[in-house]
Design a protein around this motif. Structure first.
Motif, mmCIF file in Angstrom:
data_model
loop_
_atom_site.group_PDB
_atom_site.id
_atom_site.type_symbol
_atom_site.label_atom_id
_atom_site.label_comp_id
_atom_site.label_asym_id
_atom_site.label_seq_id
_atom_site.Cartn_x
_atom_site.Cartn_y
_atom_site.Cartn_z
ATOM 1 N N SER A 20 70.774 62.899 14.301
ATOM 2 C CA SER A 20 71.112 61.965 15.374
ATOM 3 C C SER A 20 72.307 62.524 16.124
ATOM 4 O O SER A 20 73.385 62.683 15.558
ATOM 5 C CB SER A 20 71.436 60.586 14.794
ATOM 6 O OG SER A 20 71.851 59.693 15.807
ATOM 7 N N ILE A 22 75.170 62.687 19.337
ATOM 8 C CA ILE A 22 75.957 61.780 20.161
ATOM 9 C C ILE A 22 76.115 62.405 21.536
ATOM 10 O O ILE A 22 76.525 63.557 21.667
ATOM 11 C CB ILE A 22 77.328 61.463 19.520
ATOM 12 C CG1 ILE A 22 78.109 60.470 20.382
ATOM 13 C CG2 ILE A 22 78.132 62.722 19.236
ATOM 14 C CD1 ILE A 22 79.339 59.891 19.703
ATOM 15 N N LYS A 46 72.253 59.021 20.492
ATOM 16 C CA LYS A 46 73.123 57.880 20.770
ATOM 17 C C LYS A 46 73.915 58.152 22.038
ATOM 18 O O LYS A 46 74.628 59.154 22.130
ATOM 19 C CB LYS A 46 74.070 57.632 19.599
ATOM 20 C CG LYS A 46 75.079 56.522 19.872
ATOM 21 C CD LYS A 46 75.856 56.120 18.631
ATOM 22 C CE LYS A 46 76.796 57.176 18.153
ATOM 23 N NZ LYS A 46 77.640 56.724 17.028
ATOM 24 N N GLY A 48 76.895 57.605 23.475
ATOM 25 C CA GLY A 48 78.061 57.236 22.688
ATOM 26 C C GLY A 48 79.004 56.242 23.327
ATOM 27 O O GLY A 48 79.037 56.048 24.547
ATOM 28 N N TYR A 73 69.363 55.420 22.076
ATOM 29 C CA TYR A 73 69.920 54.073 21.942
ATOM 30 C C TYR A 73 71.380 54.098 22.368
ATOM 31 O O TYR A 73 71.977 55.165 22.544
ATOM 32 C CB TYR A 73 69.750 53.527 20.522
ATOM 33 C CG TYR A 73 70.697 54.082 19.478
ATOM 34 C CD1 TYR A 73 71.849 53.395 19.110
ATOM 35 C CD2 TYR A 73 70.423 55.287 18.828
ATOM 36 C CE1 TYR A 73 72.711 53.881 18.134
ATOM 37 C CE2 TYR A 73 71.273 55.790 17.853
ATOM 38 C CZ TYR A 73 72.414 55.089 17.515
ATOM 39 O OH TYR A 73 73.265 55.584 16.551
ATOM 40 N N CYS A 74 71.952 52.936 22.538
ATOM 41 C CA CYS A 74 73.335 52.816 23.013
ATOM 42 C C CYS A 74 74.286 52.639 21.838
ATOM 43 O O CYS A 74 73.956 51.970 20.852
ATOM 44 C CB CYS A 74 73.477 51.634 23.964
ATOM 45 S SG CYS A 74 72.450 51.771 25.443
ATOM 46 N N GLY A 75 75.471 53.218 21.971
ATOM 47 C CA GLY A 75 76.460 53.122 20.911
ATOM 48 C C GLY A 75 76.853 51.691 20.590
ATOM 49 O O GLY A 75 76.769 50.790 21.435
ATOM 50 N N GLU A 104 71.720 49.283 18.012
ATOM 51 C CA GLU A 104 72.704 49.393 16.931
ATOM 52 C C GLU A 104 73.497 48.100 16.840
ATOM 53 O O GLU A 104 74.036 47.625 17.837
ATOM 54 C CB GLU A 104 73.665 50.560 17.162
ATOM 55 C CG GLU A 104 74.714 50.666 16.059
ATOM 56 C CD GLU A 104 75.691 51.816 16.244
ATOM 57 O OE1 GLU A 104 76.828 51.695 15.753
ATOM 58 O OE2 GLU A 104 75.319 52.827 16.887
ATOM 59 N N GLU A 133 75.418 49.505 11.451
ATOM 60 C CA GLU A 133 76.522 50.362 11.020
ATOM 61 C C GLU A 133 77.439 49.607 10.075
ATOM 62 O O GLU A 133 77.696 48.420 10.259
ATOM 63 C CB GLU A 133 77.314 50.853 12.233
ATOM 64 C CG GLU A 133 78.357 51.908 11.891
ATOM 65 C CD GLU A 133 78.999 52.483 13.141
ATOM 66 O OE1 GLU A 133 78.849 53.699 13.357
ATOM 67 O OE2 GLU A 133 79.649 51.725 13.885
ATOM 68 N N GLU A 202 77.395 59.615 9.310
ATOM 69 C CA GLU A 202 78.068 60.201 10.464
ATOM 70 C C GLU A 202 78.901 61.389 9.987
ATOM 71 O O GLU A 202 79.779 61.233 9.127
ATOM 72 C CB GLU A 202 78.944 59.163 11.173
ATOM 73 C CG GLU A 202 78.123 58.122 11.919
ATOM 74 C CD GLU A 202 78.913 57.288 12.898
ATOM 75 O OE1 GLU A 202 78.284 56.674 13.778
ATOM 76 O OE2 GLU A 202 80.160 57.245 12.782
ATOM 77 N N GLY A 223 74.394 62.000 11.371
ATOM 78 C CA GLY A 223 74.628 61.422 12.686
ATOM 79 C C GLY A 223 75.916 61.885 13.323
ATOM 80 O O GLY A 223 76.742 62.558 12.699
ATOM 81 N N ASN A 224 76.084 61.513 14.598
ATOM 82 C CA ASN A 224 77.241 61.906 15.415
ATOM 83 C C ASN A 224 77.365 63.428 15.535
ATOM 84 O O ASN A 224 78.468 63.974 15.589
ATOM 85 C CB ASN A 224 78.544 61.293 14.888
ATOM 86 C CG ASN A 224 78.869 59.974 15.561
ATOM 87 O OD1 ASN A 224 78.033 59.389 16.239
ATOM 88 N ND2 ASN A 224 80.080 59.483 15.358
#
Length: 256
Positions: A20, A22, A46, A48, A73-75, A104, A133, A202, A223-224
């Motif tokens: 995933s 960012i 994402k 971010g 998707y949106c942060g 999220e 999260e 993350e 992620g991130n």
């Protein structure tokens, strides 16, 4: 090239072994070139922090990710801003209009009680895929191991498809100390208590990514990830970097 014996990676529309990334302002032109080369390594994107709200030609960016089979998707910060201002219905309608299918649910900046997040997930999952999260962006706000495990289990039971461990884009909060050191005791407890194939860790730095690859194998969810470093991450997953040279598909699950 196809002659080395490497860990078997999941492929296609993965359900685990996810990368995933960012996106903190990648231009359409740059993004197009990156995805043309490396889209097969990326599963989720994402947009971010709250940057989606002010991103020019956001629709074009969303469509581009989807064209390459990547879920945008949106942060969570944007979700929290909308929750704080009582604008969640408008937010969800805007996601539908954009063709975004993932949401999220987080509480990294403001404290949204767990029971409220569970209620929101039960409602949102009727129309979207949910990622929840766990953890705060405040490095001084430390959950106990029991709280981490309890939240993850309840969020998954409520309908979240994955849970994300907070780490920020800097890797200095949540599952990390403020100096970036991994809270290894916490991680070991989490993977003992929760299905780690449902956890997205993350891990914005190569050092952090290599920790999880060595611990849980080539197909750990990460992620991130910086969009410019997806090839480096895939190289690490395949055991083609010194620090992950002996990685296996399922990992070692031993203290590192």
């Amino acid at each position: 090239m196809d002659y080395l014996d490497l860990p078997q990676r999941t492929s296609g529309e993965r359900t685990y072994g996810l990368t995933s990334i960012i996106d903190l302002g990648t231009s359409i032109g740059e993004l197009t070139h990156i995805l043309e080369d490396y889209s097969s390594f990326i599963d989720i994107a994402k947009i971010g922090i709250g940057s989606a709200y002010v991103t020019p030609i956001l629709q074009k960016k969303i469509d581009l990710y989807k064209q390459f089979g990547i879920k945008p998707y949106c942060g969570g910060t944007l979700f929290e801003k909308c929750y704080y201002q009582n604008k969640l219905p408008q937010y969800l309608r805007s996601l539908t209009d954009l063709g975004i299918e993932w949401v999220e649910v987080s509480n990294g900046t403001i404290d949204i009680p767990l029971h409220e997040r569970l209620k929101l997930i039960s409602e949102i999952k009727q129309d979207f895929h949910v990622i929840a999260e766990v953890g705060s962006k405040d490095s001084g706000d430390n959950l106990t191991v029991f709280e981490w495990v309890n939240e993850m289990k309840q969020l998954l039971d409520a309908g979240s498809e994955y849970v994300i461990t907070e780490g920020r884009d800097s890797g200095t909060s949540g599952i990390y100390e403020d100096n970036g050191q991994i809270k290894s005791n916490l991680i070991h407890q989490l993977v003992e208590e929760v299905d780690y194939m449902k956890i997205i860790f993350e891990a914005p730095t190569p050092k952090q990514q290599m920790y999880f690859i060595n611990l849980l194998g080539a197909n750990v969810n990460v992620g991130n990830v910086k969009i410019s470093e997806v090839l480096v991450l895939e190289t690490q997953r395949c055991g083609l970097r010194s620090e992950t040279f002996f990685v296996e598909e399922q990992g070692c699950k031993l203290p590192l």
